[in-house]
Design a protein around this motif. Structure first.
Motif, mmCIF file in Angstrom:
data_model
loop_
_atom_site.group_PDB
_atom_site.id
_atom_site.type_symbol
_atom_site.label_atom_id
_atom_site.label_comp_id
_atom_site.label_asym_id
_atom_site.label_seq_id
_atom_site.Cartn_x
_atom_site.Cartn_y
_atom_site.Cartn_z
ATOM 1 N N THR A 3 0.825 -1.238 0.033
ATOM 2 C CA THR A 3 0.021 0.050 0.028
ATOM 3 C C THR A 3 0.877 1.054 -0.128
ATOM 4 O OG1 THR A 3 -1.793 -1.224 1.359
ATOM 5 C CG2 THR A 3 -1.863 1.121 1.226
ATOM 6 N N ALA A 6 1.647 1.755 -3.504
ATOM 7 C CA ALA A 6 0.593 1.673 -4.657
ATOM 8 C C ALA A 6 0.660 2.930 -5.310
ATOM 9 C CB ALA A 6 -0.749 1.322 -3.562
ATOM 10 N N ARG A 8 -1.807 5.286 -7.959
ATOM 11 C CA ARG A 8 -3.164 5.619 -8.660
ATOM 12 C C ARG A 8 -3.234 5.430 -10.036
ATOM 13 N NH1 ARG A 8 -4.013 11.766 -5.816
ATOM 14 N NH2 ARG A 8 -3.915 10.817 -3.479
ATOM 15 N N GLU A 27 -6.743 -3.517 -8.921
ATOM 16 C CA GLU A 27 -6.764 -3.734 -7.271
ATOM 17 C C GLU A 27 -6.050 -4.678 -6.767
ATOM 18 O OE1 GLU A 27 -10.583 -2.684 -5.866
ATOM 19 O OE2 GLU A 27 -10.547 -0.763 -6.070
ATOM 20 N N TYR A 31 -2.772 -1.584 -7.280
ATOM 21 C CA TYR A 31 -3.127 -0.219 -7.727
ATOM 22 C C TYR A 31 -4.238 0.266 -6.893
ATOM 23 C CZ TYR A 31 0.064 -0.773 -11.206
ATOM 24 O OH TYR A 31 1.302 -0.977 -12.076
ATOM 25 N N ILE A 32 -4.424 1.545 -6.426
ATOM 26 C CA ILE A 32 -5.470 2.144 -6.278
ATOM 27 C C ILE A 32 -6.162 2.783 -7.378
ATOM 28 C CG2 ILE A 32 -6.239 4.164 -4.852
ATOM 29 C CD1 ILE A 32 -3.378 4.003 -3.253
ATOM 30 N N GLN A 34 -9.473 4.514 -9.671
ATOM 31 C CA GLN A 34 -10.647 5.322 -9.654
ATOM 32 C C GLN A 34 -11.386 5.204 -11.167
ATOM 33 O OE1 GLN A 34 -10.777 9.596 -8.759
ATOM 34 N NE2 GLN A 34 -10.525 9.280 -6.788
ATOM 35 N N TRP A 49 -7.369 14.012 -9.117
ATOM 36 C CA TRP A 49 -6.558 12.970 -8.388
ATOM 37 C C TRP A 49 -5.251 12.803 -8.871
ATOM 38 C CZ3 TRP A 49 -6.815 7.283 -9.342
ATOM 39 C CH2 TRP A 49 -6.700 6.734 -8.310
#
Length: 126
Positions: A3, A6, A8, A27, A31-32, A34, A49
């Motif tokens: 984490t 990680a 974005r 995920e 990866y984070i 959106q 972001w």
């Protein structure tokens, strides 16, 4: 990937089932994530972001993926985001247009997610 490290990742595609599969895969790969369902949403998410990686469909409502890529490149944020087109468009001219718009890769659907992941993992970090 831990984490703490990680990255974005933004995914924009108007196919909800495909986006769901992408989210599960990326995920699970650390990866984070959106998502956005169209180009306008992708731009709004990018502005807010600043993800390191952006996966865009080309043929999306409101604003297409090429326009999104051009706008992201025009912004000139550093570090420079890694842009990947994942689209049904397969002609050589369409691929050339993706690179002209600022994409780093152009994948044709159905794209294999491990291949996309390998492209992301092998990118130069600037």
């Amino acid at each position: 990937m831990s984490t703490a490290k990680a990255e974005r990742l933004l995914i924009a595609d108007d196919d909800a089932d495909l986006v769901e599969a992408y989210v599960l895969f990326f995920e699970a790969s650390g990866y984070i994530v959106q998502t956005a369902v169209d180009g306008a949403g992708a731009l709004a998410a990018y502005y807010a972001w600043h993800p390191a990686v952006v996966i865009l469909d080309i043929q999306m409502p409101r604003v297409d993926g090429h326009a999104v890529a051009k706008e992201i490149r025009r912004m000139g944020f550093t570090p420079r985001p890694f842009l990947l087109a994942v689209t049904a468009l397969s002609a050589a001219a369409e691929k050339a247009e993706s690179f002209k718009a600022g994409f780093d890769h152009h994948f044709v659907k159905p794209a294999r997610l491990p291949v996309i992941l390998a492209a992301i993992a092998s990118r130069p970090i600037i």
